[in-house]
Write a protein that holds these residues in place. Sequence first.
Motif, PDB file in Angstrom:
ATOM      1  N   VAL A  31      20.853 -37.138 -17.161  1.00 13.41           N
ATOM      2  CA  VAL A  31      20.259 -38.210 -16.354  1.00 13.41           C
ATOM      3  C   VAL A  31      21.094 -39.495 -16.398  1.00 13.41           C
ATOM      4  O   VAL A  31      21.221 -40.192 -15.392  1.00 13.41           O
ATOM      5  CB  VAL A  31      18.803 -38.488 -16.795  1.00 13.41           C
ATOM      6  CG1 VAL A  31      17.892 -37.351 -16.396  1.00 13.41           C
ATOM      7  CG2 VAL A  31      18.711 -38.748 -18.290  1.00 13.41           C
ATOM      8  N   ARG A  32      21.688 -39.809 -17.547  1.00 11.73           N
ATOM      9  CA  ARG A  32      22.510 -41.020 -17.626  1.00 11.73           C
ATOM     10  C   ARG A  32      23.727 -40.911 -16.715  1.00 11.73           C
ATOM     11  O   ARG A  32      24.102 -41.867 -16.036  1.00 11.73           O
ATOM     12  CB  ARG A  32      22.972 -41.239 -19.066  1.00 11.73           C
ATOM     13  CG  ARG A  32      21.901 -41.762 -20.002  1.00 11.73           C
ATOM     14  CD  ARG A  32      22.508 -42.054 -21.372  1.00 11.73           C
ATOM     15  NE  ARG A  32      21.548 -42.649 -22.275  1.00 11.73           N
ATOM     16  CZ  ARG A  32      21.833 -42.981 -23.520  1.00 11.73           C
ATOM     17  NH1 ARG A  32      23.046 -42.771 -24.005  1.00 11.73           N
ATOM     18  NH2 ARG A  32      20.920 -43.528 -24.298  1.00 11.73           N
ATOM     19  N   THR A  33      24.359 -39.737 -16.699  1.00  9.55           N
ATOM     20  CA  THR A  33      25.545 -39.534 -15.864  1.00  9.55           C
ATOM     21  C   THR A  33      25.185 -39.613 -14.388  1.00  9.55           C
ATOM     22  O   THR A  33      25.892 -40.239 -13.590  1.00  9.55           O
ATOM     23  CB  THR A  33      26.182 -38.173 -16.169  1.00  9.55           C
ATOM     24  OG1 THR A  33      26.413 -38.076 -17.574  1.00  9.55           O
ATOM     25  CG2 THR A  33      27.498 -37.996 -15.424  1.00  9.55           C
TER      26      THR A  33
ATOM     27  N   LEU B  88      15.575 -40.457 -10.635  1.00 12.74           N
ATOM     28  CA  LEU B  88      15.856 -39.517 -11.726  1.00 12.74           C
ATOM     29  C   LEU B  88      14.588 -38.772 -12.138  1.00 12.74           C
ATOM     30  O   LEU B  88      14.616 -37.545 -12.367  1.00 12.74           O
ATOM     31  CB  LEU B  88      16.422 -40.270 -12.930  1.00 12.74           C
ATOM     32  CG  LEU B  88      17.855 -40.792 -12.801  1.00 12.74           C
ATOM     33  CD1 LEU B  88      18.207 -41.653 -14.010  1.00 12.74           C
ATOM     34  CD2 LEU B  88      18.846 -39.637 -12.682  1.00 12.74           C
ATOM     35  N   GLU B  89      13.489 -39.492 -12.221  1.00 10.73           N
ATOM     36  CA  GLU B  89      12.228 -38.858 -12.600  1.00 10.73           C
ATOM     37  C   GLU B  89      11.831 -37.802 -11.570  1.00 10.73           C
ATOM     38  O   GLU B  89      11.371 -36.713 -11.938  1.00 10.73           O
ATOM     39  CB  GLU B  89      11.132 -39.917 -12.739  1.00 10.73           C
ATOM     40  CG  GLU B  89      11.314 -40.806 -13.960  1.00 10.73           C
ATOM     41  CD  GLU B  89      10.332 -41.959 -14.001  1.00 10.73           C
ATOM     42  OE1 GLU B  89       9.593 -42.149 -12.998  1.00 10.73           O
ATOM     43  OE2 GLU B  89      10.298 -42.676 -15.014  1.00 10.73           O
ATOM     44  N   TRP B  90      12.044 -38.092 -10.294  1.00  5.65           N
ATOM     45  CA  TRP B  90      11.655 -37.128  -9.272  1.00  5.65           C
ATOM     46  C   TRP B  90      12.643 -35.974  -9.143  1.00  5.65           C
ATOM     47  O   TRP B  90      12.280 -34.899  -8.670  1.00  5.65           O
ATOM     48  CB  TRP B  90      11.418 -37.818  -7.930  1.00  5.65           C
ATOM     49  CG  TRP B  90      10.020 -38.329  -7.884  1.00  5.65           C
ATOM     50  CD1 TRP B  90       9.602 -39.611  -7.997  1.00  5.65           C
ATOM     51  CD2 TRP B  90       8.836 -37.527  -7.794  1.00  5.65           C
ATOM     52  NE1 TRP B  90       8.231 -39.671  -7.980  1.00  5.65           N
ATOM     53  CE2 TRP B  90       7.736 -38.408  -7.853  1.00  5.65           C
ATOM     54  CE3 TRP B  90       8.600 -36.165  -7.666  1.00  5.65           C
ATOM     55  CZ2 TRP B  90       6.414 -37.950  -7.792  1.00  5.65           C
ATOM     56  CZ3 TRP B  90       7.290 -35.713  -7.613  1.00  5.65           C
ATOM     57  CH2 TRP B  90       6.221 -36.601  -7.668  1.00  5.65           C
ATOM     58  N   ALA B  91      13.871 -36.161  -9.616  1.00  2.00           N
ATOM     59  CA  ALA B  91      14.794 -35.028  -9.680  1.00  2.00           C
ATOM     60  C   ALA B  91      14.266 -33.985 -10.667  1.00  2.00           C
ATOM     61  O   ALA B  91      14.466 -32.782 -10.487  1.00  2.00           O
ATOM     62  CB  ALA B  91      16.184 -35.498 -10.105  1.00  2.00           C
ATOM     63  N   ILE B  92      13.586 -34.465 -11.706  1.00  2.00           N
ATOM     64  CA  ILE B  92      12.946 -33.560 -12.669  1.00  2.00           C
ATOM     65  C   ILE B  92      11.588 -33.098 -12.142  1.00  2.00           C
ATOM     66  O   ILE B  92      11.253 -31.905 -12.179  1.00  2.00           O
ATOM     67  CB  ILE B  92      12.770 -34.269 -14.022  1.00  2.00           C
ATOM     68  CG1 ILE B  92      14.142 -34.628 -14.620  1.00  2.00           C
ATOM     69  CG2 ILE B  92      11.979 -33.408 -15.001  1.00  2.00           C
ATOM     70  CD1 ILE B  92      14.077 -35.509 -15.850  1.00  2.00           C
TER      71      ILE B  92
ATOM     72  N   GLY C 157      24.563 -28.399 -21.546  1.00  2.00           N
ATOM     73  CA  GLY C 157      24.756 -29.579 -20.700  1.00  2.00           C
ATOM     74  C   GLY C 157      25.742 -30.558 -21.297  1.00  2.00           C
ATOM     75  O   GLY C 157      26.595 -31.111 -20.589  1.00  2.00           O
ATOM     76  N   GLY C 158      25.641 -30.783 -22.613  1.00  2.00           N
ATOM     77  CA  GLY C 158      26.569 -31.702 -23.264  1.00  2.00           C
ATOM     78  C   GLY C 158      28.011 -31.235 -23.161  1.00  2.00           C
ATOM     79  O   GLY C 158      28.920 -32.032 -22.888  1.00  2.00           O
ATOM     80  N   ILE C 159      28.247 -29.931 -23.351  1.00  2.00           N
ATOM     81  CA  ILE C 159      29.609 -29.385 -23.252  1.00  2.00           C
ATOM     82  C   ILE C 159      30.148 -29.533 -21.836  1.00  2.00           C
ATOM     83  O   ILE C 159      31.300 -29.944 -21.621  1.00  2.00           O
ATOM     84  CB  ILE C 159      29.619 -27.907 -23.690  1.00  2.00           C
ATOM     85  CG1 ILE C 159      29.307 -27.794 -25.190  1.00  2.00           C
ATOM     86  CG2 ILE C 159      30.966 -27.256 -23.379  1.00  2.00           C
ATOM     87  CD1 ILE C 159      29.105 -26.376 -25.672  1.00  2.00           C
TER      88      ILE C 159
ATOM     89  N   PRO D 276      32.101 -42.541  -8.145  1.00  2.00           N
ATOM     90  CA  PRO D 276      32.079 -41.083  -8.086  1.00  2.00           C
ATOM     91  C   PRO D 276      31.606 -40.399  -9.358  1.00  2.00           C
ATOM     92  O   PRO D 276      31.485 -39.179  -9.389  1.00  2.00           O
ATOM     93  CB  PRO D 276      33.556 -40.757  -7.838  1.00  2.00           C
ATOM     94  CG  PRO D 276      34.291 -41.834  -8.576  1.00  2.00           C
ATOM     95  CD  PRO D 276      33.470 -43.072  -8.422  1.00  2.00           C
ATOM     96  N   THR D 277      31.317 -41.157 -10.433  1.00  2.00           N
ATOM     97  CA  THR D 277      30.879 -40.526 -11.681  1.00  2.00           C
ATOM     98  C   THR D 277      29.533 -39.842 -11.498  1.00  2.00           C
ATOM     99  O   THR D 277      29.329 -38.709 -11.940  1.00  2.00           O
ATOM    100  CB  THR D 277      30.772 -41.570 -12.803  1.00  2.00           C
ATOM    101  OG1 THR D 277      32.038 -42.196 -12.965  1.00  2.00           O
ATOM    102  CG2 THR D 277      30.350 -40.925 -14.108  1.00  2.00           C
ATOM    103  N   GLY D 278      28.597 -40.519 -10.848  1.00  2.00           N
ATOM    104  CA  GLY D 278      27.269 -39.968 -10.617  1.00  2.00           C
ATOM    105  C   GLY D 278      26.820 -40.230  -9.201  1.00  2.00           C
ATOM    106  O   GLY D 278      27.637 -40.373  -8.283  1.00  2.00           O
ATOM    107  N   LEU D 279      25.506 -40.323  -9.012  1.00  2.00           N
ATOM    108  CA  LEU D 279      24.939 -40.562  -7.680  1.00  2.00           C
ATOM    109  C   LEU D 279      24.344 -41.957  -7.561  1.00  2.00           C
ATOM    110  O   LEU D 279      23.829 -42.309  -6.499  1.00  2.00           O
ATOM    111  CB  LEU D 279      23.846 -39.527  -7.381  1.00  2.00           C
ATOM    112  CG  LEU D 279      24.289 -38.070  -7.232  1.00  2.00           C
ATOM    113  CD1 LEU D 279      23.074 -37.172  -7.025  1.00  2.00           C
ATOM    114  CD2 LEU D 279      25.246 -37.921  -6.057  1.00  2.00           C
TER     115      LEU D 279
END
Length: 536
Positions: free
Chosen positions: A46-48, A64-68, A171-173, A54-57
Amino acid sequence: MAESPVRPAPPRVPEAVHRRRWAILGVLMLSLLIVVLDNSILNVAVRTIAAPAPTGLGATQSELEWAINSYTLVFAGLLFTAGLLGDRLGRKKVLLSGIAVFGVGSALAALSGTPDELIAYRAVMGLGGAFVMPATLAVLMNVFERDEQPRAIGIWAGGVGLAIAIGPITGGILLEHYWWGSIFLVNVPVVLLALVLMAWLVPDSRDPNPGRIDLTGVLLSILGLVLLVYGIIRGGELASFTDPWVLVTVLGGLAVLALFVVHEKRSDHPAVDMAYFRRPAFSAAVAAIALVFFALMGVTFFSAFYLQSVRGYSALQAGLLILPLAIAQTVFAPRARLVVERFGAKTVCTAGLVALAVGLGAFAFFDADTPVWVLEVVFFLQGAGMAHIMTPVTVSVMQALPREKAGSGSAINNTFRQVGGALGVAVLGSVLSAAYRGEIEGHLGGVPAGLRATAGESIEATLGVAEKLGPAGDALVRPAYAAFLDAMHVTALASAGVALLGAVVVARYLPGRRPAGAPGPSVATERPAEAGESVR
């Protein structure tokens, strides 16, 4: 007069299917793994995703909450219907369709160009996942004989726990080496492999006498679950369940579900036979599932903030710290049946829930300097407790229904799990938020008025505001940590209380140990399947 010998029950599963049953379970676990794992993977990204392009959206907190939540809403709303369609149309067809839709949704989510696109494609993934989850358990019940079902369900339950724990690690990797979309794109090759193996190995099965479809019941179940879950999610976002819109949707959902129950009782072709809920063991098992995930998901929600925000661990390190939970699940869940055979489901589940309550309540004593080995012991205890809960209660639910209704049983099992988990995140998240705000408000006097409300929302928000203020914000950091720890302690005790409530329920209503030599539980309506009829 000589007694006639007791003949063993004829096999219910065709020999060709029986020979490849463990390979089939492996394929089911593969499809289950990616569906469950993907939910936990997103939490570390979520932070990314919030970072600017271009790093994220550049997603906002609400986006972010609604993406989940878009995934959760569709997934929970359609679980019950998906199980019914599997019983009627064929579980293999439903499983293949669901995993294909999930794969397409994953590819589209990976290529999202805006937060709105990501939210929409996550809903598509939820649609596919809703058809996969109940089908895996329903197929399992139709390829294993009754005496092997507890072992197979134990492996299935262990796989769920493993996926939850390894999601943050995966996810971290990925995030350390690739762009944010890789957490979704990684699903695509796994989906393709699963489709090929399913088409080759998994037999089809269905209810041979499904009767007329209860369209009214299906529509009522969808509407009621969607309204209820939406209200729960919205209440969690607002940290208030007294908001008028939250009350309208939650009460509306409960009213529609009550109407669904009334309709099912009066229908001559119900979607689900409500008589099953009159069996104490069945009702206690589904209640235990809901209470366990209510307690566990609430703690999972705040433990991520504790490990990353307070302790300063990276997403990958935080994921690795939760490995003991996965190890305990993987080790104990397949063996839980042996403990149940010796001590009985009631004793084992009660002990598991007490162990889980101790593991959850232990967070009430954690601070910023708690030794890592203590964290590892607590996570291991939580996993061991879960392993000795999920296997027995899932067996109780699934073996209470006839085999031809396995899709319905799996849907009931997973619906209660999903709604319980959503409630846990929303309610315990609200407790955490309210307690945190109450602790931090006294330290926000030096924050500009325009930022004060934002700074009080969460520890992440407070630390974000502190960073924006530069040196002037340094005074907020220590109070933020202290306020979060106090809020976490309150929430941990609340979650432990829910787990103890589950222990009381199963101790009161789940059946105890059967006398040696006594026959296992049976379902009166279950009958042997003709070759090629329900499994082929």
